[in-house]
Design a protein around this motif. Structure first.
Motif, PDB file in Angstrom:
ATOM      1  N   LYS A 176      75.726  27.184  -5.879  1.00  0.00           N
ATOM      2  CA  LYS A 176      74.334  27.545  -6.329  1.00  0.00           C
ATOM      3  C   LYS A 176      73.950  28.290  -6.402  1.00  0.00           C
ATOM      4  CE  LYS A 176      73.138  22.318  -6.275  1.00  0.00           C
ATOM      5  NZ  LYS A 176      72.104  21.461  -5.583  1.00  0.00           N
ATOM      6  N   LEU A 177      74.012  29.102  -5.103  1.00  0.00           N
ATOM      7  CA  LEU A 177      73.601  30.751  -4.426  1.00  0.00           C
ATOM      8  C   LEU A 177      74.479  31.321  -6.063  1.00  0.00           C
ATOM      9  CD1 LEU A 177      71.693  32.371  -3.287  1.00  0.00           C
ATOM     10  CD2 LEU A 177      73.885  32.791  -1.542  1.00  0.00           C
ATOM     11  N   GLN A 178      75.499  31.597  -5.715  1.00  0.00           N
ATOM     12  CA  GLN A 178      76.318  31.988  -7.137  1.00  0.00           C
ATOM     13  C   GLN A 178      75.362  32.198  -8.629  1.00  0.00           C
ATOM     14  OE1 GLN A 178      78.456  34.627  -6.262  1.00  0.00           O
ATOM     15  NE2 GLN A 178      78.213  34.978  -8.456  1.00  0.00           N
ATOM     16  N   GLU A 179      75.233  30.388  -8.432  1.00  0.00           N
ATOM     17  CA  GLU A 179      74.763  30.313  -9.918  1.00  0.00           C
ATOM     18  C   GLU A 179      73.589  30.963 -10.073  1.00  0.00           C
ATOM     19  OE1 GLU A 179      75.386  26.562 -10.746  1.00  0.00           O
ATOM     20  OE2 GLU A 179      77.360  26.336 -10.675  1.00  0.00           O
ATOM     21  N   GLU A 202      70.130  37.202 -12.722  1.00  0.00           N
ATOM     22  CA  GLU A 202      71.189  38.688 -12.971  1.00  0.00           C
ATOM     23  C   GLU A 202      70.150  37.912 -14.720  1.00  0.00           C
ATOM     24  OE1 GLU A 202      72.134  42.300 -13.212  1.00  0.00           O
ATOM     25  OE2 GLU A 202      71.446  41.168 -11.538  1.00  0.00           O
ATOM     26  N   ARG A 203      70.962  37.068 -15.198  1.00  0.00           N
ATOM     27  CA  ARG A 203      70.896  37.265 -16.407  1.00  0.00           C
ATOM     28  C   ARG A 203      69.537  37.276 -17.475  1.00  0.00           C
ATOM     29  NH1 ARG A 203      69.882  33.618 -20.455  1.00  0.00           N
ATOM     30  NH2 ARG A 203      69.159  31.523 -18.467  1.00  0.00           N
ATOM     31  N   LEU A 204      68.480  36.402 -16.001  1.00  0.00           N
ATOM     32  CA  LEU A 204      66.954  36.726 -16.227  1.00  0.00           C
ATOM     33  C   LEU A 204      66.542  37.435 -16.448  1.00  0.00           C
ATOM     34  CD1 LEU A 204      65.834  33.424 -14.357  1.00  0.00           C
ATOM     35  CD2 LEU A 204      65.550  33.398 -17.189  1.00  0.00           C
ATOM     36  N   ARG A 205      67.401  38.880 -15.634  1.00  0.00           N
ATOM     37  CA  ARG A 205      66.137  40.024 -15.341  1.00  0.00           C
ATOM     38  C   ARG A 205      67.191  41.047 -16.541  1.00  0.00           C
ATOM     39  NH1 ARG A 205      69.140  40.596 -10.131  1.00  0.00           N
ATOM     40  NH2 ARG A 205      67.560  39.660  -8.992  1.00  0.00           N
ATOM     41  N   LYS A 206      68.441  40.748 -17.124  1.00  0.00           N
ATOM     42  CA  LYS A 206      68.404  41.575 -18.349  1.00  0.00           C
ATOM     43  C   LYS A 206      67.975  41.219 -19.064  1.00  0.00           C
ATOM     44  CE  LYS A 206      73.417  42.000 -16.805  1.00  0.00           C
ATOM     45  NZ  LYS A 206      74.615  41.814 -16.611  1.00  0.00           N
ATOM     46  N   VAL A 209      62.833  33.226  -4.882  1.00  0.00           N
ATOM     47  CA  VAL A 209      61.619  32.703  -4.565  1.00  0.00           C
ATOM     48  C   VAL A 209      63.115  32.009  -3.770  1.00  0.00           C
ATOM     49  CG1 VAL A 209      60.608  31.399  -3.471  1.00  0.00           C
ATOM     50  CG2 VAL A 209      59.183  33.399  -4.269  1.00  0.00           C
ATOM     51  N   VAL A 210      63.867  30.807  -4.857  1.00  0.00           N
ATOM     52  CA  VAL A 210      64.854  30.286  -4.219  1.00  0.00           C
ATOM     53  C   VAL A 210      65.986  30.867  -4.258  1.00  0.00           C
ATOM     54  CG1 VAL A 210      66.295  28.086  -5.672  1.00  0.00           C
ATOM     55  CG2 VAL A 210      63.597  28.019  -5.908  1.00  0.00           C
ATOM     56  N   VAL A 211      66.157  31.534  -4.834  1.00  0.00           N
ATOM     57  CA  VAL A 211      68.081  32.610  -4.258  1.00  0.00           C
ATOM     58  C   VAL A 211      67.390  32.988  -3.047  1.00  0.00           C
ATOM     59  CG1 VAL A 211      68.990  34.957  -4.528  1.00  0.00           C
ATOM     60  CG2 VAL A 211      67.662  33.483  -7.017  1.00  0.00           C
ATOM     61  N   LEU A 212      66.315  33.720  -2.428  1.00  0.00           N
ATOM     62  CA  LEU A 212      66.078  34.403  -1.012  1.00  0.00           C
ATOM     63  C   LEU A 212      66.180  33.219  -0.216  1.00  0.00           C
ATOM     64  CD1 LEU A 212      63.777  37.364  -1.918  1.00  0.00           C
ATOM     65  CD2 LEU A 212      66.151  36.919  -0.998  1.00  0.00           C
ATOM     66  N   GLY A 213      65.647  31.905  -0.754  1.00  0.00           N
ATOM     67  CA  GLY A 213      65.523  31.006   0.009  1.00  0.00           C
ATOM     68  C   GLY A 213      67.257  30.138   0.517  1.00  0.00           C
ATOM     69  N   LEU A 214      67.768  29.612  -0.185  1.00  0.00           N
ATOM     70  CA  LEU A 214      69.306  29.781  -0.339  1.00  0.00           C
ATOM     71  C   LEU A 214      70.023  30.891   0.529  1.00  0.00           C
ATOM     72  CD1 LEU A 214      69.858  28.312  -3.349  1.00  0.00           C
ATOM     73  CD2 LEU A 214      69.240  26.923  -1.601  1.00  0.00           C
TER      74      LEU A 214
END
Length: 177
Positions: free
Chosen positions: A129-132, A138-142, A167-172
């Protein structure tokens, strides 16, 4: 000759012999009894002298001491056997406790291994999930860069979405480490 004058009367003589034999027998009987009494008396005196001798008294004292020692040792043996029985009972209880603890430990180990496998699976799932999420971020940043470069500005709602994803990515990420 008349038969009564010349008749022989054996009875008085037999009677006399019997009385004489009876007296002799009584004399011999009294003599034997006296001899027996004297013999018993001498034996009793010899026995009394030997029984009261120093060696006999020492032997009797030694026998009494030996009996006392035997009684004492018998008592100690009884006490030791009782202690042994109690120790065996404690040993049995300890062995049963050890077996119960081994069984509990084995069950706990099995349960821990099962939980570890479940946690490893959960970690893999969360890593996926973290990878996804990272790929999505990354896709959203681009996309955000492309949108801001093309339009020159960005909307508030896309900024909020980007912030929420970060926030979700950092929490995970914090959860996994």
């Amino acid at each position: 000759m008349s038969p009564s004058l010349y008749s022989y009367s054996p009875l008085p003589m037999v009677s006399c012999l019997r009385e004489s034999n009876l007296r002799d027998s009584r004399l011999w009987l009294v003599f034997l009894l006296c001899l027996l009494v004297v013999g018993l008396l001498v034996s009793l005196i010899i026995f009394a002298v030997k029984a009261n001798s120093k060696g006999c008294k020492d032997g009797l004292r030694a026998q009494q001491e030996c009996q006392n020692q035997t009684d004492h040792l018998q008592h100690q043996l009884t006490v030791a056997q009782e202690v042994l029985q109690r120790t065996k009972a404690q040993y049995t209880v300890c062995n049963q406790t050890v077996e119960n603890l081994r069984d509990s430990l084995e069950m706990e180990k099995t349960q821990s291994q099962k939980q570890l496998k479940e946690l490893q699976g959960e970690i893999k799932r969360l890593n996926q999930k973290l990878q996804e999420a990272s790929e999505e971020a990354e896709r959203l940043r681009k996309e955000f860069r492309r949108t801001t470069v093309n339009s020159g500005s960005f909307s508030c709602s896309s900024s909020s979405s980007l912030l929420f994803i970060a926030v979700v990515v950092l929490g995970l990420n914090a959860l996994l480490t």
